[in-house]
Design a protein around this motif. Structure first.
Motif, mmCIF file in Angstrom:
data_model
loop_
_atom_site.group_PDB
_atom_site.id
_atom_site.type_symbol
_atom_site.label_atom_id
_atom_site.label_comp_id
_atom_site.label_asym_id
_atom_site.label_seq_id
_atom_site.Cartn_x
_atom_site.Cartn_y
_atom_site.Cartn_z
ATOM 1 N N TYR A 165 34.490 26.625 24.282
ATOM 2 C CA TYR A 165 35.052 27.885 24.761
ATOM 3 C C TYR A 165 33.957 28.863 25.176
ATOM 4 C CZ TYR A 165 39.836 26.702 23.622
ATOM 5 O OH TYR A 165 41.055 26.126 23.617
ATOM 6 N N ARG A 166 32.857 28.884 24.398
ATOM 7 C CA ARG A 166 31.745 29.772 24.764
ATOM 8 C C ARG A 166 31.162 29.349 26.116
ATOM 9 N NH1 ARG A 166 33.817 31.912 21.314
ATOM 10 N NH2 ARG A 166 33.052 32.683 19.310
ATOM 11 N N GLY A 167 30.982 28.047 26.284
ATOM 12 C CA GLY A 167 30.483 27.535 27.560
ATOM 13 C C GLY A 167 31.437 27.879 28.682
ATOM 14 N N GLY A 168 32.717 27.762 28.390
ATOM 15 C CA GLY A 168 33.730 28.110 29.382
ATOM 16 C C GLY A 168 33.611 29.562 29.815
ATOM 17 N N ALA A 169 33.328 30.430 28.841
ATOM 18 C CA ALA A 169 33.184 31.858 29.153
ATOM 19 C C ALA A 169 32.020 32.069 30.111
ATOM 20 C CB ALA A 169 32.963 32.661 27.874
ATOM 21 N N VAL A 170 30.896 31.375 29.841
ATOM 22 C CA VAL A 170 29.723 31.524 30.697
ATOM 23 C C VAL A 170 30.038 31.023 32.113
ATOM 24 C CG1 VAL A 170 27.350 30.785 31.076
ATOM 25 C CG2 VAL A 170 28.112 31.376 28.771
ATOM 26 N N VAL A 221 31.289 39.706 29.463
ATOM 27 C CA VAL A 221 32.088 40.204 28.342
ATOM 28 C C VAL A 221 33.576 39.979 28.607
ATOM 29 C CG1 VAL A 221 32.656 42.209 26.945
ATOM 30 C CG2 VAL A 221 30.336 41.899 27.771
ATOM 31 N N PHE A 222 34.009 40.237 29.856
ATOM 32 C CA PHE A 222 35.418 40.004 30.162
ATOM 33 C C PHE A 222 35.775 38.529 29.974
ATOM 34 C CE2 PHE A 222 38.891 38.896 33.019
ATOM 35 C CZ PHE A 222 39.867 39.745 32.518
ATOM 36 N N SER A 223 34.911 37.639 30.472
ATOM 37 C CA SER A 223 35.174 36.202 30.339
ATOM 38 C C SER A 223 35.207 35.793 28.871
ATOM 39 C CB SER A 223 34.098 35.385 31.052
ATOM 40 O OG SER A 223 34.001 35.789 32.377
ATOM 41 N N PHE A 224 34.328 36.415 28.082
ATOM 42 C CA PHE A 224 34.307 36.097 26.654
ATOM 43 C C PHE A 224 35.634 36.499 26.002
ATOM 44 C CE2 PHE A 224 33.601 37.780 22.335
ATOM 45 C CZ PHE A 224 33.332 36.582 21.700
ATOM 46 N N LEU A 225 36.097 37.722 26.287
ATOM 47 C CA LEU A 225 37.366 38.176 25.706
ATOM 48 C C LEU A 225 38.503 37.267 26.158
ATOM 49 C CD1 LEU A 225 36.997 42.040 26.197
ATOM 50 C CD2 LEU A 225 36.923 40.797 24.037
ATOM 51 N N PHE A 226 38.439 36.870 27.427
ATOM 52 C CA PHE A 226 39.475 36.026 28.021
ATOM 53 C C PHE A 226 39.538 34.665 27.316
ATOM 54 C CE2 PHE A 226 41.407 33.359 31.252
ATOM 55 C CZ PHE A 226 42.367 34.202 31.797
ATOM 56 N N THR A 227 38.392 33.994 27.194
ATOM 57 C CA THR A 227 38.390 32.668 26.561
ATOM 58 C C THR A 227 38.668 32.772 25.065
ATOM 59 O OG1 THR A 227 35.999 32.836 26.365
ATOM 60 C CG2 THR A 227 36.835 31.543 28.194
ATOM 61 N N GLU A 228 38.248 33.892 24.460
ATOM 62 C CA GLU A 228 38.530 34.112 23.049
ATOM 63 C C GLU A 228 40.046 34.195 22.846
ATOM 64 O OE1 GLU A 228 36.271 33.662 21.010
ATOM 65 O OE2 GLU A 228 37.261 34.382 19.188
ATOM 66 N N GLY A 229 40.724 34.838 23.793
ATOM 67 C CA GLY A 229 42.180 34.924 23.737
ATOM 68 C C GLY A 229 42.816 33.550 23.860
ATOM 69 N N LEU A 230 42.301 32.746 24.792
ATOM 70 C CA LEU A 230 42.806 31.381 24.974
ATOM 71 C C LEU A 230 42.630 30.579 23.691
ATOM 72 C CD1 LEU A 230 41.549 30.324 28.531
ATOM 73 C CD2 LEU A 230 43.885 30.831 27.819
ATOM 74 N N ARG A 231 41.455 30.737 23.062
ATOM 75 C CA ARG A 231 41.148 29.998 21.840
ATOM 76 C C ARG A 231 42.139 30.361 20.732
ATOM 77 N NH1 ARG A 231 37.024 29.554 17.497
ATOM 78 N NH2 ARG A 231 36.994 31.791 17.319
ATOM 79 N N ARG A 232 42.403 31.651 20.616
ATOM 80 C CA ARG A 232 43.351 32.090 19.589
ATOM 81 C C ARG A 232 44.750 31.540 19.847
ATOM 82 N NH1 ARG A 232 43.685 38.207 18.052
ATOM 83 N NH2 ARG A 232 45.684 37.360 17.429
ATOM 84 N N LEU A 233 45.094 31.506 21.139
ATOM 85 C CA LEU A 233 46.415 30.986 21.521
ATOM 86 C C LEU A 233 46.546 29.530 21.104
ATOM 87 C CD1 LEU A 233 48.523 32.675 23.073
ATOM 88 C CD2 LEU A 233 47.993 31.294 25.077
ATOM 89 N N ASN A 293 40.865 26.074 11.516
ATOM 90 C CA ASN A 293 39.716 26.505 12.294
ATOM 91 C C ASN A 293 39.343 25.438 13.303
ATOM 92 O OD1 ASN A 293 38.781 29.121 11.708
ATOM 93 N ND2 ASN A 293 38.338 28.407 9.628
ATOM 94 N N MET A 294 38.514 25.841 14.234
ATOM 95 C CA MET A 294 38.076 24.879 15.237
ATOM 96 C C MET A 294 36.745 24.289 14.815
ATOM 97 S SD MET A 294 39.024 26.349 18.922
ATOM 98 C CE MET A 294 40.707 26.249 19.490
ATOM 99 N N THR A 295 36.491 23.090 15.279
ATOM 100 C CA THR A 295 35.179 22.518 15.030
ATOM 101 C C THR A 295 34.164 23.284 15.879
ATOM 102 O OG1 THR A 295 35.416 20.979 16.849
ATOM 103 C CG2 THR A 295 36.173 20.245 14.679
ATOM 104 N N TRP A 296 32.915 23.200 15.490
ATOM 105 C CA TRP A 296 31.914 23.955 16.252
ATOM 106 C C TRP A 296 31.800 23.437 17.681
ATOM 107 C CZ3 TRP A 296 27.728 21.385 18.249
ATOM 108 C CH2 TRP A 296 27.448 20.120 17.715
ATOM 109 N N ARG A 297 32.124 22.152 17.849
ATOM 110 C CA ARG A 297 32.115 21.587 19.200
ATOM 111 C C ARG A 297 33.113 22.311 20.102
ATOM 112 N NH1 ARG A 297 30.081 16.099 19.926
ATOM 113 N NH2 ARG A 297 29.328 15.501 17.886
ATOM 114 N N GLU A 298 34.316 22.459 19.565
ATOM 115 C CA GLU A 298 35.350 23.134 20.348
ATOM 116 C C GLU A 298 34.969 24.577 20.647
ATOM 117 O OE1 GLU A 298 39.814 21.844 19.681
ATOM 118 O OE2 GLU A 298 38.705 21.961 17.809
ATOM 119 N N THR A 299 34.462 25.266 19.612
ATOM 120 C CA THR A 299 34.051 26.656 19.794
ATOM 121 C C THR A 299 32.989 26.745 20.888
ATOM 122 O OG1 THR A 299 34.478 26.991 17.464
ATOM 123 C CG2 THR A 299 33.231 28.702 18.588
#
Lengths: 332, 362
Positions: free
Chosen positions: B13-18, B339-351, B4-10
């Motif tokens: 990614y959330r900030g990146g989405a925004v 929402v699109f940015s969120f899905l996009f960064t979520e995909g990056l995170r999973r990758l 899992n990722m640390t909450w910092r990393e998560t």
């Protein structure tokens, strides 16, 4: 109603079906490859607006269609990257893009609402147009309608009669087998998603520069067409010919709802205009019901004669989606 | 995936989405009006949710408007969270709002000439709205379980049917004296309105229903065994069947329950906002509810907050045509981009997670 007005009406049906044919063919190709592009509805709106704006400002029709196809391709590429490479749900991404592109079209199209723009001229085919009935019906249109008719057969030939088409079917049905035989599944899915998206995009300017020329924002009457195209893809059982037939039937229904209007004074006009949409759901029910367990069980309980007749009718309409449709494919 | 990722990393990614969403919207604004800086436009949307630009300062009326928009979004999202838990894409949500509104209008029309106390009439009307939404959602469920029609298309089809029904009612049997028009049915008398606070448009009862609906969804999904079974069916119907659960029954329950909550949204649009039935009674809140659910990754915890944010964007963007003569559909562009940015960064995170797992394995 005279014979001539009916013929003119039916010729109008062929023209009105043109953009729906483009969109349905595009989505059929995409879904054949195993990808659902749910963004069609918004893509058509954005491409219609973008194509109209481009053609209006440059006074170049070609550019209008180019922009429409480019928009369709870009939206499809975004969907492909986010779902195929980043492994996000195709449904989620497609749906968000459907809403996003629709609002983008309304927002960016605001300055162009109601402007008089260029329109594709009619190109009557010499000789052919003088064939009785058929001439007026098929050969007195603008070039887009001819292109759509040609594309129906080209797409059908590609899917069923060529080697790449055979691989395309495999991409949607059994991607693992296609991969094992050396096909680059991801790359080909990208290609067909973008190609399909460009065809969907072509539907946009076909509206705004031809069959419903102009851009009228939220009252353009295009909102909903994309969902119809998605339904027609299913109705067509992912067969370009059958999908195109569906598109013509839909346009016919739209025309009929206008024709019957004077005879039904009690039914509000607004109701008749949306009537073809609810009918779509009925057709989807008809083509899907043969797949359900309870229908199979019911059939088994019928006397043999009735069973054979009902089963034959159901089988004629029944559709089965590509087995790998909407599923992610891992290459290892 | 065991890493899992640390909450910092998560958070990164959330900030990146925004940021990505901000960049996308700024680009769109720049294209539409190169002369106005994007932050000015976005600032106007933000301030427009809390104040009127003409007067400045905090406007309680505006805040109330945001809450008025929040209520149907809360109910739509609550209903959708339940259907999503069962693995269903309830695209028919718009039609369910509409049918909730239709059933409510129907009951109010029946009651307005009777001697029944208004409180009773309103209560019955709200119940009818929930029933209407539930029935419409069960229609999608029936099409899916007994008709073999995927719920996305069944829902879309029924959305169109609902629109047709509303238009027919407004221009047919329920038309105003004289001639029917797009402005809707004859407004109900003031005693059949949900009571509002002061000179705002906000109704306390409606707010309670909205929050109650969301709380119900939260408790159901997070704290009951029913919610657990629902998720089991949603995650893997085949495995659920092996465990002795009947997926079709749970899907129908999810549709019924979710549809009832969604129908209440339509109910409140009639009894607390428009006081009549209009063609666009759903105002797109169903679609927004779907976006909210996606943005919170189908987890009820943050849904109310995200819905509130979306409501603020909706109300704030009303200023755009007035002040900058820009179209208010920018609200949808901002929400969609998020929402699109969120899905996009979520995909990056999973990758990235996948890469790490692979590196750890080798």
């Amino acid at each position: 109603m005279t014979w001539d007005t009916i013929l003119t009406g039916l010729a109008g049906v062929v023209a009105m079906a043109t953009p729906v044919v483009f969109a349905t063919l595009g989505e059929t190709l995409t879904e054949r490859a195993g990808v659902i592009n749910l963004s069609v509805n918004g893509t058509i709106l954005l491409a219609a607006m973008g194509g109209f704006a481009a053609a209006l400002t440059t006074d170049n029709l070609w550019l209008g269609f180019g922009v429409g196809m480019l928009i369709g391709g870009v939206v499809a590429a975004l969907l492909a990257f986010t779902s195929l490479s980043l492994k996000q749900s195709q449904i989620a991404v497609g749906f968000v893009l459907a809403l996003l592109t629709r609002d983008l079209a309304y927002y960016l199209g605001n300055p162009f609402v109601g402007k008089q723009g260029p329109r594709v001229p009619v190109m009557t085919l010499p000789g052919l147009s003088r064939i009785p009935v058929l001439g007026a019906l098929l050969f007195d249109h603008d070039p887009l309608t001819y292109l759509s008719i040609v594309l129906i057969f080209v797409t059908w030939f590609w899917v069923y009669k060529t080697r790449p088409g055979l691989i395309l079917q495999g991409l949607g049905e059994r991607p693992a087998a296609a991969y094992a035989r050396g096909a680059n599944v991801r790359l080909q899915r990208y290609v067909y998603t973008i190609l399909g998206g460009m065809l969907v995009g072509l539907a946009g300017p076909t509206y705004s520069l031809s069959v419903k020329a102009g851009w009228k924002g939220t009252i353009s009457g295009l909102d909903g067409i994309g969902w119809i195209a998605l339904a027609l893809t299913i109705f067509g059982a992912w067969n370009p010919l059958r999908g195109a037939v569906g598109a013509y039937l839909f346009a016919l229904l739209q025309w009929l709802s206008l024709v019957v209007q004077p005879y039904l004074p009690d039914v509000p006009t607004q109701v008749l205009q949306v009537a073809p949409f609810p009918l779509m759901i009925l057709t989807l029910l008809l083509v899907n019901i043969g797949n359900t367990e309870w229908m199979k069980r019911t059939l088994a309980g019928l006397p043999p004669d009735a069973r054979h007749t009902v089963a034959r009718i159901l089988r004629a309409m029944q559709v089965t989606p590509p087995a790998g449709l909407g599923r992610a494919f891992e290459e290892e | 995936m065991n890493q899992n990722m640390t909450w910092r990393e998560t958070l990164l990614y959330r900030g990146g989405a925004v940021l990505l969403a901000l960049a996308l919207t700024s680009l769109v604004i720049w294209v539409s009006s190169p002369s106005t800086p994007p932050w000015e436009v976005l600032g106007l949307v933000f301030r427009g949710a809390f104040s009127t630009p003409a007067q400045g300062g905090l406007s309680w009326k505006k805040v109330a408007d945001v809450l008025v928009a929040w209520i149907p979004m809360l109910l739509a999202a609550a209903g959708l969270l339940i259907t999503f838990a069962a693995g269903l894409w309830n695209i028919g949500v718009e039609g369910q709002i509409v049918m909730g509104a239709v059933f409510t209008t129907w009951v109010l029309r029946l009651m307005q000439d009777s001697t029944a106390p208004p409180a009773l009439a309103l209560t019955l009307a709200l119940v009818a709205g929930a029933v209407g939404g539930a029935l419409w959602a069960l229609g999608v469920g029936l099409l899916r379980t007994y008709g073999g029609v995927n719920e996305i298309f069944g829902g879309l089809g029924l959305n169109f049917v609902a629109t047709t029904v509303v238009l027919w009612l407004i221009f047919g049997p329920w038309k105003r004296p004289g001639i029917g028009s797009m402005s809707g049915t004859e407004p109900f008398p003031p005693e059949l309105h949900l009571p509002t606070w002061g000179d705002t448009r906000l109704s306390g009862v409606a707010l309670l229903i909205g929050l109650g609906g969301m709380a119900l969804a939260y408790v159901l999904l997070k704290g009951t065994s029913f919610g657990l079974r629902l998720k089991a069916v949603g995650n893997n119907p085949r495995a659920a069947r092996l465990m002795g659960l009947r997926p079709a029954r749970y899907m129908m329950l999810a549709f019924g329950l979710g549809g009832a909550l969604v129908g209440l949204a339509g109910s409140i649009q009639v009894t607390g906002v428009y006081y009549r039935l209009i063609p666009a009674i759903s105002s797109g809140y169903g679609w927004l509810g779907l976006l909210v659910c996606m943005l919170v990754n189908f987890d009820p915890t943050w849904a109310p907050l995200v819905a509130l944010f979306f409501a603020a964007i909706n109300i704030g963007s009303i200023q755009l045509p007035i002040v900058l003569s820009l179209d208010s559909s920018l609200a949808g562009v901002i929400q969609g981009s998020l929402v699109f940015s969120f899905l996009f960064t979520e995909g990056l995170r999973r990758l990235v997670l996948q890469r790490r797992a692979r590196a750890a394995a080798s």
